[in-house]
Design a protein around this motif. Structure first.
Motif, mmCIF file in Angstrom:
data_model
loop_
_atom_site.group_PDB
_atom_site.id
_atom_site.type_symbol
_atom_site.label_atom_id
_atom_site.label_comp_id
_atom_site.label_asym_id
_atom_site.label_seq_id
_atom_site.Cartn_x
_atom_site.Cartn_y
_atom_site.Cartn_z
ATOM 1 N N ARG A 179 61.221 -78.268 -5.218
ATOM 2 C CA ARG A 179 61.392 -79.505 -4.453
ATOM 3 C C ARG A 179 60.388 -80.598 -4.810
ATOM 4 N NH1 ARG A 179 61.398 -77.853 1.128
ATOM 5 N NH2 ARG A 179 59.243 -77.358 0.680
ATOM 6 N N ASP A 180 59.110 -80.279 -4.842
ATOM 7 C CA ASP A 180 58.097 -81.313 -5.080
ATOM 8 C C ASP A 180 58.234 -81.939 -6.468
ATOM 9 O OD1 ASP A 180 57.104 -80.867 -2.541
ATOM 10 O OD2 ASP A 180 55.512 -79.512 -3.221
ATOM 11 N N ALA A 181 58.462 -81.123 -7.475
ATOM 12 C CA ALA A 181 58.618 -81.649 -8.841
ATOM 13 C C ALA A 181 59.877 -82.494 -8.960
ATOM 14 C CB ALA A 181 58.654 -80.498 -9.840
ATOM 15 N N LEU A 182 60.953 -82.080 -8.302
ATOM 16 C CA LEU A 182 62.201 -82.849 -8.353
ATOM 17 C C LEU A 182 62.044 -84.190 -7.642
ATOM 18 C CD1 LEU A 182 64.635 -79.903 -7.736
ATOM 19 C CD2 LEU A 182 64.534 -81.309 -9.808
ATOM 20 N N ARG A 183 61.386 -84.195 -6.504
ATOM 21 C CA ARG A 183 61.139 -85.462 -5.792
ATOM 22 C C ARG A 183 60.278 -86.398 -6.630
ATOM 23 N NH1 ARG A 183 60.240 -83.169 0.197
ATOM 24 N NH2 ARG A 183 62.404 -83.194 0.830
ATOM 25 N N ALA A 184 59.260 -85.834 -7.288
ATOM 26 C CA ALA A 184 58.385 -86.647 -8.137
ATOM 27 C C ALA A 184 59.162 -87.266 -9.292
ATOM 28 C CB ALA A 184 57.233 -85.793 -8.666
ATOM 29 N N ALA A 185 60.227 -86.597 -9.726
ATOM 30 C CA ALA A 185 61.061 -87.103 -10.823
ATOM 31 C C ALA A 185 62.136 -88.065 -10.319
ATOM 32 C CB ALA A 185 61.704 -85.934 -11.567
ATOM 33 N N GLY A 186 62.158 -88.333 -9.018
ATOM 34 C CA GLY A 186 63.100 -89.298 -8.460
ATOM 35 C C GLY A 186 64.467 -88.739 -8.116
ATOM 36 N N ALA A 187 64.579 -87.428 -7.984
ATOM 37 C CA ALA A 187 65.856 -86.800 -7.662
ATOM 38 C C ALA A 187 66.208 -87.000 -6.191
ATOM 39 C CB ALA A 187 65.803 -85.310 -7.974
ATOM 40 N N ASP A 188 67.510 -87.042 -5.904
ATOM 41 C CA ASP A 188 68.036 -87.106 -4.539
ATOM 42 C C ASP A 188 68.366 -85.673 -4.129
ATOM 43 O OD1 ASP A 188 69.149 -88.049 -2.140
ATOM 44 O OD2 ASP A 188 71.129 -88.225 -3.057
ATOM 45 N N ILE A 189 67.728 -85.178 -3.070
ATOM 46 C CA ILE A 189 67.876 -83.775 -2.670
ATOM 47 C C ILE A 189 68.636 -83.688 -1.351
ATOM 48 C CG2 ILE A 189 66.657 -81.653 -2.063
ATOM 49 C CD1 ILE A 189 64.341 -82.708 -3.833
ATOM 50 N N HIS A 190 69.714 -82.916 -1.362
ATOM 51 C CA HIS A 190 70.513 -82.671 -0.161
ATOM 52 C C HIS A 190 70.351 -81.193 0.182
ATOM 53 C CE1 HIS A 190 73.783 -83.120 2.692
ATOM 54 N NE2 HIS A 190 74.282 -82.007 2.219
ATOM 55 N N ASP A 191 69.653 -80.906 1.273
ATOM 56 C CA ASP A 191 69.299 -79.538 1.642
ATOM 57 C C ASP A 191 70.113 -79.092 2.851
ATOM 58 O OD1 ASP A 191 68.088 -77.155 2.404
ATOM 59 O OD2 ASP A 191 66.061 -77.909 2.142
ATOM 60 N N GLU A 192 70.902 -78.032 2.691
ATOM 61 C CA GLU A 192 71.685 -77.455 3.784
ATOM 62 C C GLU A 192 71.178 -76.062 4.153
ATOM 63 O OE1 GLU A 192 75.896 -77.553 3.028
ATOM 64 O OE2 GLU A 192 75.876 -79.676 2.550
ATOM 65 N N SER A 193 69.922 -75.769 3.836
ATOM 66 C CA SER A 193 69.396 -74.428 4.089
ATOM 67 C C SER A 193 69.292 -74.091 5.575
ATOM 68 C CB SER A 193 68.042 -74.233 3.395
ATOM 69 O OG SER A 193 67.107 -75.170 3.858
ATOM 70 N N GLN A 194 69.412 -75.092 6.459
ATOM 71 C CA GLN A 194 69.416 -74.812 7.897
ATOM 72 C C GLN A 194 70.614 -73.951 8.277
ATOM 73 O OE1 GLN A 194 70.225 -77.775 6.605
ATOM 74 N NE2 GLN A 194 72.147 -78.378 7.556
ATOM 75 N N LYS A 195 71.641 -73.909 7.438
ATOM 76 C CA LYS A 195 72.808 -73.061 7.702
ATOM 77 C C LYS A 195 72.444 -71.579 7.712
ATOM 78 C CE LYS A 195 76.354 -76.066 5.750
ATOM 79 N NZ LYS A 195 77.364 -76.169 4.676
ATOM 80 N N LEU A 196 71.342 -71.225 7.101
ATOM 81 C CA LEU A 196 70.924 -69.830 7.047
ATOM 82 C C LEU A 196 70.510 -69.286 8.411
ATOM 83 C CD1 LEU A 196 68.885 -69.960 3.744
ATOM 84 C CD2 LEU A 196 70.972 -68.649 4.142
ATOM 85 N N VAL A 197 70.104 -70.152 9.328
ATOM 86 C CA VAL A 197 69.659 -69.698 10.645
ATOM 87 C C VAL A 197 70.589 -70.141 11.767
ATOM 88 C CG1 VAL A 197 67.229 -69.541 9.998
ATOM 89 C CG2 VAL A 197 68.121 -71.685 10.890
ATOM 90 N N ALA A 198 71.609 -70.893 11.430
ATOM 91 C CA ALA A 198 72.544 -71.385 12.455
ATOM 92 C C ALA A 198 73.477 -70.270 12.912
ATOM 93 C CB ALA A 198 73.362 -72.543 11.902
ATOM 94 N N THR A 199 73.794 -70.257 14.190
ATOM 95 C CA THR A 199 74.760 -69.311 14.744
ATOM 96 C C THR A 199 76.141 -69.962 14.683
ATOM 97 O OG1 THR A 199 73.113 -68.453 16.270
ATOM 98 C CG2 THR A 199 75.416 -67.983 16.783
ATOM 99 N N PRO A 200 77.111 -69.315 14.042
ATOM 100 C CA PRO A 200 78.445 -69.908 13.965
ATOM 101 C C PRO A 200 79.041 -70.132 15.359
ATOM 102 C CG PRO A 200 78.290 -67.935 12.589
ATOM 103 C CD PRO A 200 77.034 -68.029 13.402
ATOM 104 N N ALA A 201 79.814 -71.185 15.501
ATOM 105 C CA ALA A 201 80.451 -71.489 16.777
ATOM 106 C C ALA A 201 81.441 -70.409 17.173
ATOM 107 C CB ALA A 201 81.137 -72.846 16.705
ATOM 108 N N THR A 202 81.919 -69.633 16.237
ATOM 109 C CA THR A 202 82.912 -68.597 16.520
ATOM 110 C C THR A 202 82.285 -67.258 16.868
ATOM 111 O OG1 THR A 202 83.074 -68.071 14.175
ATOM 112 C CG2 THR A 202 84.650 -69.673 15.045
ATOM 113 N N ALA A 203 80.965 -67.161 16.886
ATOM 114 C CA ALA A 203 80.305 -65.908 17.208
ATOM 115 C C ALA A 203 80.510 -65.573 18.682
ATOM 116 C CB ALA A 203 78.799 -65.989 16.908
ATOM 117 N N ALA A 204 80.709 -64.310 18.964
ATOM 118 C CA ALA A 204 80.852 -63.851 20.345
ATOM 119 C C ALA A 204 79.542 -64.095 21.084
ATOM 120 C CB ALA A 204 81.210 -62.376 20.368
ATOM 121 N N PRO A 205 79.584 -64.344 22.392
ATOM 122 C CA PRO A 205 78.364 -64.621 23.154
ATOM 123 C C PRO A 205 77.285 -63.557 22.984
ATOM 124 C CG PRO A 205 80.278 -65.105 24.494
ATOM 125 C CD PRO A 205 80.784 -64.442 23.225
ATOM 126 N N ASP A 206 77.656 -62.286 22.851
ATOM 127 C CA ASP A 206 76.638 -61.239 22.697
ATOM 128 C C ASP A 206 76.030 -61.210 21.297
ATOM 129 O OD1 ASP A 206 79.103 -60.332 21.672
ATOM 130 O OD2 ASP A 206 78.527 -58.232 21.968
#
Length: 78
Positions: free
Chosen positions: A49-76
């Motif tokens: 990430r840091d090297a890519l930002r320094a090179a002027g890259a546009d970074i789109h990060d969706e890694s928050q999906k790794l901890v999100a609970t799907p809306a279709t998950a049962a309550p338990d």
């Protein structure tokens, strides 16, 4: 920023997107300033990430999906 780079960042990533470094599911899309894109898993996205930002890259990060609970998950399962 070019229109192509904006379009790349707005496309949601899917399970078929794979990390260019290791082949795991990609959660980070990088639009390079010189053109083109790279896909990374969360681990390699953080690693470069840091090297890519320094090179002027546009970074789109969706890694928050790794901890999100799907809306279709049962309550338990939440």
């Amino acid at each position: 920023m070019t229109t192509a780079m904006t379009t790349l960042s707005n496309n949601p990533m899917t399970a078929s997107d794979r990390c260019d470094r290791c082949g795991a599911q990609a959660y980070v899309r990088v639009a390079l300033a010189a053109g083109g894109e790279l896909l990374f898993c969360a681990h390699h996205g953080r690693e470069h990430r840091d090297a890519l930002r320094a090179a002027g890259a546009d970074i789109h990060d969706e890694s928050q999906k790794l901890v999100a609970t799907p809306a279709t998950a049962a309550p338990d399962e939440r």
